[in-house]
Structure formats: C-alpha cells, structure tokens
Write an enzyme that holds these catalytic residues in place. Sequence first.
Site, mmCIF file in Angstrom:
data_model
loop_
_atom_site.group_PDB
_atom_site.id
_atom_site.type_symbol
_atom_site.label_atom_id
_atom_site.label_comp_id
_atom_site.label_asym_id
_atom_site.label_seq_id
_atom_site.Cartn_x
_atom_site.Cartn_y
_atom_site.Cartn_z
ATOM 1 C CB ALA A 1 -0.928 -0.003 1.219
ATOM 2 C CD GLU A 2 -1.874 4.141 -2.042
ATOM 3 O OE1 GLU A 2 -2.888 4.760 -2.388
ATOM 4 O OE2 GLU A 2 -1.745 2.902 -2.191
ATOM 5 N N PRO A 3 1.189 4.129 1.493
ATOM 6 C CG PRO A 3 -0.257 3.857 3.316
ATOM 7 C CD PRO A 3 -0.179 3.675 1.821
#
Length: 667
Positions: free
Chosen positions: A322-324
């Site tokens: 996931a991008e975070p």
Amino acid sequence: MKDKIVTADEAIGLIRDGDAVCCSGFVGIGTPDELLIALERRFTSAGMPRDLTLVFAAAPGDGKGQGLNRIALPGLVKRAIGGHWSLVPKLARMATDDLIEAYNLPLGVMSHLYRDIAAHRAGTLTQVGMGTFVDPRHGGGKINACTLEDLVSTIEIDGKTWLFYKVFPLNVALIRGTTADPEGNITMEREALVLDAQAAAMAAHNSNGLVIAQVETIVASGTLDPRAVVVPGILVDRVVLARSGAQPQTYGTVYNPAFSAQTKVAVGTMKTPALDERKVIARRCAFELPLGGVINLGIGVPEVVGAVAGEERLLSHLTLTAEPGVIGGMPQGGLDFGAAINVDALLHQNQQFDFYDGGGLDLACLGMAEVDRCGNVNVSRFGPRLAGAGGFINISQNARCVVFAGTFTAGGLELRVEGGRLKIVTEGTKKKFVESVEQITFNGSLAAERGQPVLYVTERCVFRRVPEGLELTEIAPGIDLERDVLAHMDFAPIVRNVRSMDPRIFLPQILNLSTILFERQLRSRLSYDAERNTLFVNFEGIGIRSTDDVESVRRVMEALCESIGHQVSLIVNYDGCRLDDSIADAYFAMARQLQSRHYSSATRFTTSAFMRMKLSAALSDRGSESQIFKTHTEATAFVASRREAAVRQSIADNAGIGGSRSRTTHE
C-alpha cells in the site's frame, strides 16, 4: 529542553499569519487532530492566524468532519497544496468554489518534495505526471481559475522532457507519534504508519520553521530506544500530550495491535465475497496476478481482488503493498485504509514512492471512473466534485502492468449472475466509456508509447490498450455485443477477435486459480532449442509450496517433453527457487521420474550452496546423469562441451576410427 512540552493551545499559538503549514496523516492514521482542534479553536475565538498555506500529501481527514476538514474556514486558509482531496471535502469545496488557491499534485511527488525542501534542493525532478492534468501543458495541477502561480514546469535533459516541481519553504509541521521524551525524540510504536513525519519535520526545521508533535505518552529522558526513534529531538520544537482516548489509531479503530505489527492474526477466515458484479470483475483481474510479484491494489473494486486472492489461497504467492509504506501482509479498507495486518516491513511513505516510481511494482490494480477512446482514465475530477489523484499517478504510470477495474456503467446499475451467465436487470444511467475524459489522471497514449501493458476490466467485457487505441478483447457469457456494450459507449472501440471471458468466473465454485496461474507461469518459463535439442527451464524466484505445485510441474514438463517426442538435454535454473521442505521428497521423486523418461542429460545450476547440496543428494545417482553447477555459464559450457564431444565421437564413428562401437561394427 523541558519547555518543549506544552499544551496544544500554547503550541498552536506560535503559528503566524501567512505561514505554510504541513500536516501529516493518511485518512486518520497519523493525523494530529488535537493540534487541528486547537488551531480551529484559536481562529474561531481570536480570528488568527490568517491566510495559511496548507500542505498535505495524503488526505488527513474525514470520518465526518475530522482532520483538515476542521480548519477549512474562510480567512484561515489562503492556499492549499495537496496530493489527495476526497477525504477533505470541506477544503475541496473551498477549492472548487474559487475561495482559495489550490493545487493537486501526485501524492508521491508531495512526499518527495518534503525531502527536497529539507535538502534545500531547487525542486523535485521526475517523469511522474507527464501527460496528465499535472503536466504544465495540461494545467499544471491547478484546481481553479484563481490559482495563478506555476509550481510545475518542464525541463529538457539529454533530449528527454522531465517535470520539475519547485520547492517552497515550510514554516510549520504538524506531526503525530506515540511516545516522546523531554528532548522531543518521537517514537511510533502504536502507529499503523510512519508516513512522512520525519521528512516533513526536517523540511520545516531546515526552513527555520517550527515542528509540533502530538503524542500519547511522555517518558523520562534517556529511556527511549534510539533505534525506535523516528523523529529525532533536534527537529522537534514543541510536544503536545493528547487527551486520554483522543488519539485513535485510525478513524475506524481505536487500537488494533495487529495494525502496529505487535501481533499477527489469522487471515484464513476472511469473508468470502458474494458472486456479484464486483466479484466478477475482481476474479477477472485476479487472472492477471503475477505469482511471486509485488502488487498494489487500489480502493473500491480492486479491494475485492485481495479477497478473491485470499479465497483462492494465492496470498502466500504474492506481496501486496500500500502506498503509505506497507510491504506485505493484508492491506485494510474503509476508515482503516492505509493500515495492514501481518506486514513484512513498513517504509516511510517517500521511500515507498521511490520503490514505486522506479518500477518496483509488477502489477497495479486500480479503479476507473471515466475512460476514453485513447485509454485515458479519470479518477480525480468530476465537475464540482474533487477527488484528487492521490498516489494514482505515481502507481499507474510506473507499474510494469496496470489493470483498471470498475463497472461498465454507473448510476443504478443492477445485474445478476446466474447459471454461469451475466444478466443486466437495470442498466446504469451514466456512461463511463466516454469520448473524452474530463481530466487525465492516466495517459493511455503515453502508456502505449512506453509499451506498458494496460487492461480495462468490467463485469461484462475487457479492453486492452493497443498501439491503435482501445480494443475490445473479451465479452461475458450472456452479454450481447451491440445491445449491452457498444450501445453504451460514446465511441467505437477496435473490435477484431473478441473471445468469451473465462466461463469459470461466473460460476459459484472456487476457480482453483493458484493452479491455473502457477501452470501458466511455468509454461512461460520453458524454452526448447530444437537445433541443440536442449530444454531450458527457468525456476528463478519461483515458489513450489504444495503437492499441487509438484503435480503442476510434472504435468507441464511432461506435456512439453511428450510433444517434442524424444529425449532432450535439460538445463534448469534454480536460483532463488523456494522449495518447501514438507514437499521436497515428493518433488525430487517426480523430478527423478521425469529424468529417467525424458532427459538424455540433466544439468542444473544455482548460486545457493545449500540448494546445490539438496539437488546433488536428491538427483545424482548411478542410474541417471545429472550435473549440478553454480552458474548459468558453467552449466551451458558443460552442455556445450558434451555436445561437441558427442559430435566428434559421431564423426569418428562414421569414419570407422572412433572406438569400440565402430570396431565391433566392422567385426
């Protein structure tokens, strides 16, 4: 040093009119709501500070009016520069109503800008955003007409065009952590993410600005593990202790130790999604999953792809991200979006986008709201509704392969899946395949130029971006091409060889997708050289974890060998191959059987000394000719030398001077 520990009102009282204030947060994770409440309180009571510039990467907010929505107040905000806007609807409305200057830049670029501000660089130089609404030739990320300053420009370097995002000073950074000491050292042991807290703090500090950290706990000096400190005290000016219970881990969960990697949880009990249009789309997308690959799944329909992968027992063969900053495990959805359980690693958000921008993703599966004849996709702007790009531009532009997923129409669409066929009960009122998208968040033509594979998957049909445009390649059973597809598009796609979508997608039983994908992967790794009669098998990085996998290897190898019709010289690359101990005996028994039937010789190589030892012990015996080497060069050199020796022997035999067999013949 003790002056660093203050109340929220005391800390917020240091913010001045006109300051550029950046705020951490991904939905509710890492969002310093106590500080934002104090800022709201100060402005509503004293009318100051005024004319702030708000800077944010992800959208720190919503869960109904939380996060930056608290401070979306006329007079308080003059400008906003953000990566994602859908979770800050009050601020977004100020932007679309021309009440503030506003920019939407890619989330990953925002993360990298923090680092470049901290390092006093001129700006961020990248290809991210080319051909989209962020490109200065298409608007430069400006949201409204009152936004005039150019933050993005183009630069030519060695004949190649780049986008240049210029830096700006940050006067204040509002961040969140778990524990602080009086010196301001911040740890994040109860946080689900670390985000860009360190980079943002460094950017504000190096801009001669102010860093304010909200925490749950304050401990004595010298008691924090220095390896656990995410933001060092030299960067922090003020520390605010949140009220008891006022710092939930996410807007959806007060605290879950699995989100902070303090516990592991079983994922085998995941809820099986019902067989509706979302699952149909997710199943078709799942056929594109690369075993052993690294994947990003977006929100919405792509989230169901994760559930399908779990149902099909594929998760052990994939690495979801996931991008975070999440690597591995199972990303969560809803108000827990951004968190994950059973993660392998947690990176800073800017580091994750280093990985993404550099092509680290094998596949991205993302949503789509509008698609046009060029394969352009819009997910960011729809009239007065501003969603923002978030990480979509970074992810879609740089993944090796991208799959867009969504229903074919929207607005009241009702479907039924029955008897292995799809039935449209009520057609959606809004077309999603339009002549021209309102805003380009993904550029289909640019993807085609770069050779990036792009698929558009709906419940009733599948499109692929080809050099000439958007081609219709598959149609669902029960769907009429003219009535149910072409009649609901604003343009005519390329129609050449349309095949039926896999009928198993529309049946209730498990697809057995792990076997389907594993065997497809195996077939793509076999190469036969007829001239040299050599079969090359590339098992590099492959995982063989079950008896079903063993049977798949046998079935695929035997099918090819039988089609060749005679014994072959085998060369196998075992570099990075993961063979579970529990099935090793079954695997090697199968390999010995194939060797005795189909191989005139077998040569295997791997740089792993342990694997060479296992292969040698299991496959080298008096009845078979098997060689184990360290490198591909050694293995192929050995096979070549054997072939040359065989050729020389054949010539000698034909000349009658070669050895015992020739002499016996003459005798």
